[in-house]
Design a protein around this motif. Structure first.
Motif, PDB file in Angstrom:
ATOM      1  N   ASP A 272      70.114 -11.075  74.355  1.00  0.00           N
ATOM      2  CA  ASP A 272      69.514 -11.994  75.319  1.00  0.00           C
ATOM      3  C   ASP A 272      68.059 -12.152  74.913  1.00  0.00           C
ATOM      4  O   ASP A 272      67.237 -11.269  75.139  1.00  0.00           O
ATOM      5  N   ARG A 273      67.737 -13.286  74.296  1.00  0.00           N
ATOM      6  CA  ARG A 273      66.386 -13.481  73.763  1.00  0.00           C
ATOM      7  C   ARG A 273      65.341 -13.575  74.877  1.00  0.00           C
ATOM      8  O   ARG A 273      64.174 -13.232  74.666  1.00  0.00           O
ATOM      9  N   GLU A 274      65.747 -14.041  76.045  1.00  0.00           N
ATOM     10  CA  GLU A 274      64.803 -14.071  77.158  1.00  0.00           C
ATOM     11  C   GLU A 274      64.426 -12.650  77.582  1.00  0.00           C
ATOM     12  O   GLU A 274      63.258 -12.371  77.886  1.00  0.00           O
ATOM     13  N   ALA A 275      65.406 -11.755  77.599  1.00  0.00           N
ATOM     14  CA  ALA A 275      65.119 -10.363  77.928  1.00  0.00           C
ATOM     15  C   ALA A 275      64.203  -9.741  76.881  1.00  0.00           C
ATOM     16  O   ALA A 275      63.271  -8.999  77.202  1.00  0.00           O
ATOM     17  N   GLU A 276      64.458 -10.040  75.610  1.00  0.00           N
ATOM     18  CA  GLU A 276      63.577  -9.549  74.546  1.00  0.00           C
ATOM     19  C   GLU A 276      62.155 -10.083  74.727  1.00  0.00           C
ATOM     20  O   GLU A 276      61.169  -9.378  74.496  1.00  0.00           O
ATOM     21  N   GLY A 277      62.063 -11.347  75.164  1.00  0.00           N
ATOM     22  CA  GLY A 277      60.762 -11.977  75.338  1.00  0.00           C
ATOM     23  C   GLY A 277      59.907 -11.341  76.411  1.00  0.00           C
ATOM     24  O   GLY A 277      58.671 -11.458  76.386  1.00  0.00           O
ATOM     25  N   THR A 278      60.548 -10.626  77.352  1.00  0.00           N
ATOM     26  CA  THR A 278      59.767  -9.971  78.410  1.00  0.00           C
ATOM     27  C   THR A 278      58.894  -8.859  77.848  1.00  0.00           C
ATOM     28  O   THR A 278      57.952  -8.412  78.521  1.00  0.00           O
ATOM     29  N   LEU A 279      59.187  -8.401  76.632  1.00  0.00           N
ATOM     30  CA  LEU A 279      58.406  -7.321  76.028  1.00  0.00           C
ATOM     31  C   LEU A 279      57.252  -7.827  75.162  1.00  0.00           C
ATOM     32  O   LEU A 279      56.369  -7.053  74.794  1.00  0.00           O
ATOM     33  N   ALA A 280      57.267  -9.111  74.821  1.00  0.00           N
ATOM     34  CA  ALA A 280      56.243  -9.645  73.925  1.00  0.00           C
ATOM     35  C   ALA A 280      54.855  -9.511  74.542  1.00  0.00           C
ATOM     36  O   ALA A 280      54.613  -9.908  75.688  1.00  0.00           O
ATOM     37  N   GLY A 281      53.945  -8.918  73.775  1.00  0.00           N
ATOM     38  CA  GLY A 281      52.577  -8.744  74.223  1.00  0.00           C
ATOM     39  C   GLY A 281      52.357  -7.558  75.148  1.00  0.00           C
ATOM     40  O   GLY A 281      51.232  -7.306  75.581  1.00  0.00           O
ATOM     41  N   LYS A 282      53.426  -6.835  75.454  1.00  0.00           N
ATOM     42  CA  LYS A 282      53.326  -5.710  76.399  1.00  0.00           C
ATOM     43  C   LYS A 282      53.123  -4.392  75.654  1.00  0.00           C
ATOM     44  O   LYS A 282      53.418  -4.270  74.465  1.00  0.00           O
ATOM     45  N   ARG A 283      52.646  -3.413  76.400  1.00  0.00           N
ATOM     46  CA  ARG A 283      52.532  -2.065  75.867  1.00  0.00           C
ATOM     47  C   ARG A 283      53.925  -1.432  75.814  1.00  0.00           C
ATOM     48  O   ARG A 283      54.787  -1.729  76.654  1.00  0.00           O
ATOM     49  N   PRO A 284      54.182  -0.582  74.844  1.00  0.00           N
ATOM     50  CA  PRO A 284      55.502   0.073  74.741  1.00  0.00           C
ATOM     51  C   PRO A 284      55.616   1.244  75.715  1.00  0.00           C
ATOM     52  O   PRO A 284      55.596   2.408  75.323  1.00  0.00           O
ATOM     53  N   THR A 285      55.756   0.923  76.997  1.00  0.00           N
ATOM     54  CA  THR A 285      55.835   1.954  78.044  1.00  0.00           C
ATOM     55  C   THR A 285      57.224   1.984  78.656  1.00  0.00           C
ATOM     56  O   THR A 285      57.973   1.000  78.588  1.00  0.00           O
ATOM     57  N   ALA A 286      57.538   3.095  79.286  1.00  0.00           N
ATOM     58  CA  ALA A 286      58.844   3.242  79.923  1.00  0.00           C
ATOM     59  C   ALA A 286      59.054   2.178  80.994  1.00  0.00           C
ATOM     60  O   ALA A 286      60.163   1.646  81.142  1.00  0.00           O
ATOM     61  N   LYS A 287      58.012   1.851  81.747  1.00  0.00           N
ATOM     62  CA  LYS A 287      58.137   0.839  82.797  1.00  0.00           C
ATOM     63  C   LYS A 287      58.511  -0.519  82.210  1.00  0.00           C
ATOM     64  O   LYS A 287      59.380  -1.228  82.731  1.00  0.00           O
ATOM     65  N   ASN A 288      57.854  -0.901  81.139  1.00  0.00           N
ATOM     66  CA  ASN A 288      58.179  -2.176  80.495  1.00  0.00           C
ATOM     67  C   ASN A 288      59.573  -2.158  79.890  1.00  0.00           C
ATOM     68  O   ASN A 288      60.292  -3.168  79.911  1.00  0.00           O
TER      69      ASN A 288
END
Length: 338
Positions: A272-288
């Motif tokens: 699901d590319r939209e789900a993958e897109g929710t991580l773009a630009g974010k910190r690699p944290t458990a919450k994200n």
């Protein structure tokens, strides 16, 4: 004893000629799935066309810097090839998580893409199964469905795709090269396998007169931040309850790009590319990672025995993303249970 004829193709053109002449024929290479299906009377081909000696066994560079994998490269040779180990370790890890060493020695790259579900009702010819006998019904929906799909299902089928290799190929944006009576074409991996819909008997968007000749990998292999995490009932020779292929590109401590593909949860490797897109630009944290897991599993539905898979998938996604972010991929000899 099932009667069938046998032919050996001398080249791709000969294989295409033989398959066009006999609609009931099937290609066979390693035979690790087809022969089982024949023994159980699930598949009854009129002719086996042996393609095992076709010149489709090379792994070579492509002009864009990727790799082209011949359709007859054995799974074991692919997993241990230096270019795959170094540039696409996600793929190597997924292959080594599947089957057994003996089966990987025989199974071909093209055959792995085309292996059929291991749903027990598909194999049991005394039960209704729309995949085996269209229109007969799906015994799994109200049956024992612990291993079945939670995403992309239909009222006609809740079977899962069994491959580990294909989950990694989906995450890597591979392409499938095929040849047929109408010529050659390239199928993006996202569109190669099908969801069940109203035609669960069709597993792939491959025409009856076509043959897979190669799988192509793009230049980017995510060799630093990746993992393939497979959760199963035992540590070897078992299909996934849930598996996750996770790959991250990190820049300045943030996620520049994320790839996520799930196995064991749908009729095809699930992305699901939209789900993958929710991580773009974010910190690699458990919450994200948890937010991404929720997005990826939106619409997931259990059928009783497999309800647990939804929470199991969520936890596995979060753990896999954590491993990828830390650069500590899951070892296929790791004895820990997810």
């Amino acid at each position: 004893m099932n009667y069938f004829e046998y032919s050996r193709a001398t080249d791709v053109a000969d294989a295409l000629r033989l398959i066009a002449a006999d609609p009931g024929a099937r290609f066979v290479a390693g035979g690790t799935n087809l022969l089982d299906l024949m023994k159980e009377n699930v598949a009854r081909p009129t002719r086996l066309i042996d393609i095992s000696r076709l010149p489709l066994t090379e792994i070579e560079e492509t002009k864009d810097g990727g790799l082209r994998i011949g359709a007859l490269v054995p799974n074991s040779d692919l997993a241990w090839h230096p270019a795959i180990e170094q540039r696409y370790p996600l793929l190597a890890s997924a292959i080594l998580a599947g089957a057994s060493a003996q089966l990987r020695n025989m199974a071909s790259t093209g055959g792995n893409l085309l292996q059929r579900t291991r749903c027990v009702y598909f194999y049991d010819t005394t039960t209704p199964c729309n995949k085996r006998d269209p229109g007969s019904g799906c015994a799994a929906i109200r049956g024992v469905n612990r291993n079945h799909a939670i995403l992309g299902t239909s009222e006609h089928c809740i079977a899962t795709h069994p491959s580990d290799m294909c989950v990694a190929l989906a995450a890597l944006d591979a392409r499938v090269r095929v040849a047929g009576g109408a010529g050659e074409r390239t199928i993006p991996f996202d569109y190669f396998h099908r969801l069940p819909g109203d035609t669960p008997d069709l597993d792939a968007n491959l025409r009856a007169d076509e043959i897979i000749t190669a799988v192509e990998l793009p230049p980017r292999g995510f060799a630093e931040n990746y993992t393939y995490l497979k959760v199963r009932d035992r540590l070897s020779y078992a299909f996934a309850l849930v598996s996750v292929a996770a790959a991250l590109a990190l820049e300045d401590g943030n996620i520049a790009e994320a790839r996520l593909a799930l196995g064991g949860v749908a009729h095809k490797p699930w992305r699901d590319r939209e789900a993958e897109g929710t991580l773009a630009g974010k910190r690699p944290t458990a919450k994200n990672f948890e937010r991404a897991a929720e997005a990826l599993l939106a619409g997931a539905r259990g059928f009783g025995h497999n309800d647990f898979k939804i929470e199991l998938a969520r936890r596995t996604i979060v753990r896999a993303l954590g491993q990828a972010a830390r650069g500590t991929p899951q070892s296929q000899s790791d004895k820990r249970i997810a």
